[in-house]
Design a protein around this motif. Structure first.
Motif, mmCIF file in Angstrom:
data_model
loop_
_atom_site.group_PDB
_atom_site.id
_atom_site.type_symbol
_atom_site.label_atom_id
_atom_site.label_comp_id
_atom_site.label_asym_id
_atom_site.label_seq_id
_atom_site.Cartn_x
_atom_site.Cartn_y
_atom_site.Cartn_z
ATOM 1 N N VAL A 270 5.288 -30.942 26.136
ATOM 2 C CA VAL A 270 5.105 -29.665 26.803
ATOM 3 C C VAL A 270 4.985 -29.943 28.299
ATOM 4 O O VAL A 270 4.374 -30.937 28.712
ATOM 5 N N LEU A 271 5.598 -29.109 29.116
ATOM 6 C CA LEU A 271 5.523 -29.272 30.568
ATOM 7 C C LEU A 271 4.438 -28.355 31.102
ATOM 8 O O LEU A 271 4.477 -27.138 30.880
ATOM 9 N N ILE A 272 3.457 -28.944 31.813
ATOM 10 C CA ILE A 272 2.335 -28.157 32.320
ATOM 11 C C ILE A 272 2.221 -28.281 33.836
ATOM 12 O O ILE A 272 2.592 -29.306 34.428
ATOM 13 N N VAL A 273 1.696 -27.221 34.452
ATOM 14 C CA VAL A 273 1.394 -27.202 35.876
ATOM 15 C C VAL A 273 -0.030 -26.662 36.040
ATOM 16 O O VAL A 273 -0.632 -26.180 35.079
ATOM 17 N N LYS A 274 -0.551 -26.715 37.251
ATOM 18 C CA LYS A 274 -1.888 -26.195 37.531
ATOM 19 C C LYS A 274 -1.939 -24.689 37.243
ATOM 20 O O LYS A 274 -0.923 -23.999 37.335
ATOM 21 N N MET B 212 -4.572 -30.748 36.949
ATOM 22 C CA MET B 212 -5.601 -29.728 37.148
ATOM 23 C C MET B 212 -6.257 -29.834 38.525
ATOM 24 O O MET B 212 -6.693 -28.841 39.103
ATOM 25 N N GLY B 213 -6.302 -31.051 39.068
ATOM 26 C CA GLY B 213 -6.889 -31.245 40.383
ATOM 27 C C GLY B 213 -5.924 -31.009 41.522
ATOM 28 O O GLY B 213 -6.317 -31.089 42.695
ATOM 29 N N GLY B 214 -4.664 -30.728 41.206
ATOM 30 C CA GLY B 214 -3.680 -30.464 42.240
ATOM 31 C C GLY B 214 -3.160 -31.700 42.941
ATOM 32 O O GLY B 214 -2.522 -31.613 43.997
ATOM 33 N N HIS B 215 -3.389 -32.876 42.344
ATOM 34 C CA HIS B 215 -2.924 -34.122 42.953
ATOM 35 C C HIS B 215 -1.447 -34.374 42.675
ATOM 36 O O HIS B 215 -0.795 -35.130 43.401
ATOM 37 N N VAL B 216 -0.944 -33.792 41.598
ATOM 38 C CA VAL B 216 0.485 -33.837 41.284
ATOM 39 C C VAL B 216 0.925 -32.421 40.928
ATOM 40 O O VAL B 216 0.094 -31.544 40.650
ATOM 41 N N ASP B 217 2.230 -32.191 40.939
ATOM 42 C CA ASP B 217 2.740 -30.842 40.704
ATOM 43 C C ASP B 217 2.914 -30.504 39.227
ATOM 44 O O ASP B 217 2.737 -29.347 38.829
ATOM 45 N N TYR B 218 3.281 -31.501 38.415
ATOM 46 C CA TYR B 218 3.485 -31.198 37.000
ATOM 47 C C TYR B 218 3.414 -32.460 36.157
ATOM 48 O O TYR B 218 3.423 -33.589 36.676
ATOM 49 N N LEU B 219 3.329 -32.250 34.872
ATOM 50 C CA LEU B 219 3.277 -33.332 33.896
ATOM 51 C C LEU B 219 3.974 -32.887 32.621
ATOM 52 O O LEU B 219 3.831 -31.735 32.203
ATOM 53 N N ILE B 220 4.714 -33.791 32.005
ATOM 54 C CA ILE B 220 5.249 -33.572 30.662
ATOM 55 C C ILE B 220 4.403 -34.435 29.734
ATOM 56 O O ILE B 220 4.395 -35.657 29.853
ATOM 57 N N THR B 221 3.668 -33.809 28.840
ATOM 58 C CA THR B 221 2.746 -34.521 27.975
ATOM 59 C C THR B 221 2.881 -34.001 26.551
ATOM 60 O O THR B 221 3.719 -33.137 26.268
ATOM 61 N N THR B 222 2.066 -34.521 25.650
ATOM 62 C CA THR B 222 2.112 -34.035 24.275
ATOM 63 C C THR B 222 1.354 -32.721 24.151
ATOM 64 O O THR B 222 0.372 -32.492 24.868
ATOM 65 N N VAL B 223 1.792 -31.897 23.229
ATOM 66 C CA VAL B 223 1.077 -30.651 22.959
ATOM 67 C C VAL B 223 -0.373 -30.951 22.591
ATOM 68 O O VAL B 223 -1.305 -30.268 23.040
ATOM 69 N N ARG C 161 -5.086 -23.408 26.059
ATOM 70 C CA ARG C 161 -5.857 -22.319 25.463
ATOM 71 C C ARG C 161 -6.950 -21.809 26.406
ATOM 72 O O ARG C 161 -7.248 -20.615 26.440
ATOM 73 N N ALA C 162 -7.528 -22.745 27.176
ATOM 74 C CA ALA C 162 -8.616 -22.372 28.086
ATOM 75 C C ALA C 162 -8.106 -21.810 29.407
ATOM 76 O O ALA C 162 -8.904 -21.362 30.239
ATOM 77 N N GLY C 163 -6.784 -21.845 29.606
ATOM 78 C CA GLY C 163 -6.214 -21.319 30.841
ATOM 79 C C GLY C 163 -6.367 -22.241 32.032
ATOM 80 O O GLY C 163 -6.190 -21.823 33.181
ATOM 81 N N LYS C 164 -6.674 -23.517 31.781
ATOM 82 C CA LYS C 164 -6.856 -24.460 32.881
ATOM 83 C C LYS C 164 -5.530 -25.022 33.386
ATOM 84 O O LYS C 164 -5.460 -25.566 34.490
ATOM 85 N N VAL C 165 -4.485 -24.935 32.560
ATOM 86 C CA VAL C 165 -3.135 -25.305 32.975
ATOM 87 C C VAL C 165 -2.173 -24.243 32.456
ATOM 88 O O VAL C 165 -2.499 -23.487 31.533
ATOM 89 N N ARG C 166 -1.007 -24.194 33.045
ATOM 90 C CA ARG C 166 0.024 -23.258 32.620
ATOM 91 C C ARG C 166 1.175 -24.047 32.006
ATOM 92 O O ARG C 166 1.678 -25.001 32.610
#
Length: 342
Positions: free
Chosen positions: A132-136, A200-211, A219-224
Motif C-alpha cells: 500500500v502506498l501511504i503519505v502523511k 508521519m513525521g514529514g521527513h519523507v514524502d511517501y512509502l510503499i509498505t505492507t498493508v 484506520r486512525a487517520g495518521k496516514v493517507r
C-alpha cells in the motif's frame, strides 16, 4: 583334571556373560528428545513491523505444542541479509529459527547476498500481504496521480522511504519506474516501522509498505493511503483505489506481495523438521492467531512442507524475472538457475 579353582573361574565367566547379556537386552537411549531447551528466533526486520508482529504473536501458541519458549531477537539490516547470514552460521539442529519475509528470494539477483531460501527449509508460511502506498495525513498529494505527476515534474526530488535493495518498497518502486517512469530520492531505513514513522513525521514524502504494517495508522487517520498494489479489494480497505484501476498497466504484475514464515537451516535432521512442522501447523491454525493475522491485514496461509517450498520458489522466479525485465537487478536469474515461470 578340573580343579576347584578352574570351576570357580568358569562360573565367574558364566555370571559375567549373563550380566552382559541382560544389559544388552535393556533399551538404550541414543538420542535426546527435541527440544530439550528453549529455541532462538531471529526476526529479519526491526521491531514494530509486520514481520516482527506476526512472528512474536505465534510464539505462545508454538510453546503449547513444543513445551519450550522461543526467545526472539531482531537482527535487521541488508534487506534481511544480516538475519539470514546469522542463522546460516548457526548449527543445523533446529534450535535456531529464522523468522523471515520474502526478501532473501531476490537477494542473489539483486547482488545483496549469496544466500536465499534454497539454503533453508521452510517450516511454515504463516501469511501473505500486499503493498500500500501511504503519505502523511496532511500531504499535498490527494491521489496517486498527484504524486506521480510531481515526480515526473521533479525527478529525484520527491523523497521516498525504503528498506533497502530487495525490500518491498524497492521492488514496487522498480515496478513504478517501469510503468510510470518515476525515480524518487531514496532514504533507507532498517524496517517498515522506522520508514512509516518518517512518513508521519514529514521527513519523507511517501512509502510503499505492507498493508499489515500500515493498517492501524490508516484506520486512525495518521496516514493517507493512495493505492493498494493488488487486483482485488482487501477487506477493510474497500475505500482505497486499486493500482490496476488507476494504471491498468500493472495488471501484468498482479497479484504480487510479500509473505512471512519460519525457516531452519538446510541439513537440519528430518525428525527435528517434522516436530517443528507439526508444532507450527497447529499454532497457525489456532483461532486466536488467525484473528491476529486478519487484524494485521494479512491473508492467512499456514502452508508447510512441499507446498511451502513450491510457494517460495515460485515467488523467487516471478519476482526475480520481474525485476530483471524492468532493469532493476545486478544479475540475470539465469546465472542462478532460476527458471522463468510464465
Amino acid at each position: 583334571m578340573i580343579t576347584k579353582k578352574r570351576i570357580a573361574l568358569l562360573l565367574a565367566m558364566i555370571l559375567l556373560l549373563g550380566a552382559l547379556a541382560g544389559c544388552s537386552s535393556a533399551p538404550v537411549e541414543t538420542e535426546s528428545k527435541f527440544p530439550e531447551r528453549d529455541l532462538q528466533g531471529t526476526i529479519m526486520w526491526s521491531a514494530g513491523g509486520i514481520n516482527d508482529s506476526v512472528s512474536r504473536a505465534i510464539g505462545p501458541y508454538v510453546k503449547e505444542h513444543l513445551g519450550k519458549t522461543i526467545i526472539f531477537t531482531n537482527r535487521p539490516g541488508a534487506a534481511g541479509g544480516i538475519a539470514t547470514a546469522y542463522v546460516n552460521d548457526q548449527p543445523a539442529d533446529g534450535y535456531n529459527l529464522l523468522f523471515g519475509a520474502e526478501n532473501p528470494q531476490i537477494a542473489k539477483v539483486m547482488g545483496t547476498s549469496e544466500l536465499d531460501y534454497s539454503d533453508f527449509i521452510p517450516i511454515n508460511i504463516f501469511c501473505s500481504s500486499v503493498g500500500v502506498l501511504i503519505v502523511k495525513d496532511d500531504s499535498q498529494y490527494e491521489t496517486l496521480e498527484d504524486l506521480v505527476n510531481d515526480m515526473l515534474a521533479r525527478p529525484n526530488q520527491v523523497k521516498k522511504a525504503t528498506t533497502g535493495p530487495g525490500g518491498l518498497p524497492q521492488t514496487v518502486a522498480t515496478m513504478m519506474k517501469a510503468v510510470n517512469g518515476v525515480e524518487p530520492q531514496m532514504t533507507v531505513f532498517d524496517g517498515e516501522a522506522g520508514a512509516t514513522a518518517a512518513v508521519m513525521g514529514g521527513h519523507v514524502d511517501y512509502l510503499i509498505t505492507t498493508v499489515g504494517s500500515a493498517i492501524e495508522f490508516i484506520r486512525a487517520g495518521k496516514v493517507r493511503a493512495l493505492t493498494v498494489f493488488h487486483d482485488e479489494v482487501i477487506e477493510g480497505l474497500e475505500g482505497i483505489p486499486l493500482i490496476v484501476d488507476i494504471y491498468p498497466e500493472y495488471k501484468k504484475f498482479m497479484p504480487w506481495g510479500p509473505f512471512y514464515g519460519v525457516f531452519v537451516k538446510k541439513g537440519t535432521p528430518q525428525e527435528v523438521v517434522d516436530i517443528l512442522t507439526d508444532a507450527f501447523e497447529k499454532a497457525v491454525k489456532h483461532p486466536e492467531y488467525q484473528k491476529i493475522l486478519v487484524n494485521y491485514g494479512t491473508v492467512p496461509m499456514g502452508i508447510s512442507s512441499d507446498e511451502a517450498r513450491e510457494y517460495v520458489d515460485k515467488y523467487r522466479s516471478v519476482t526475480s524475472w520481474l525485476l530483471y525485465d524492468a532493469g532493476g537487478t545486478e544479475h540475470s536469474p539465469e546465472e542462478f538457475g532460476i527458471e522463468r515461470i510464465e
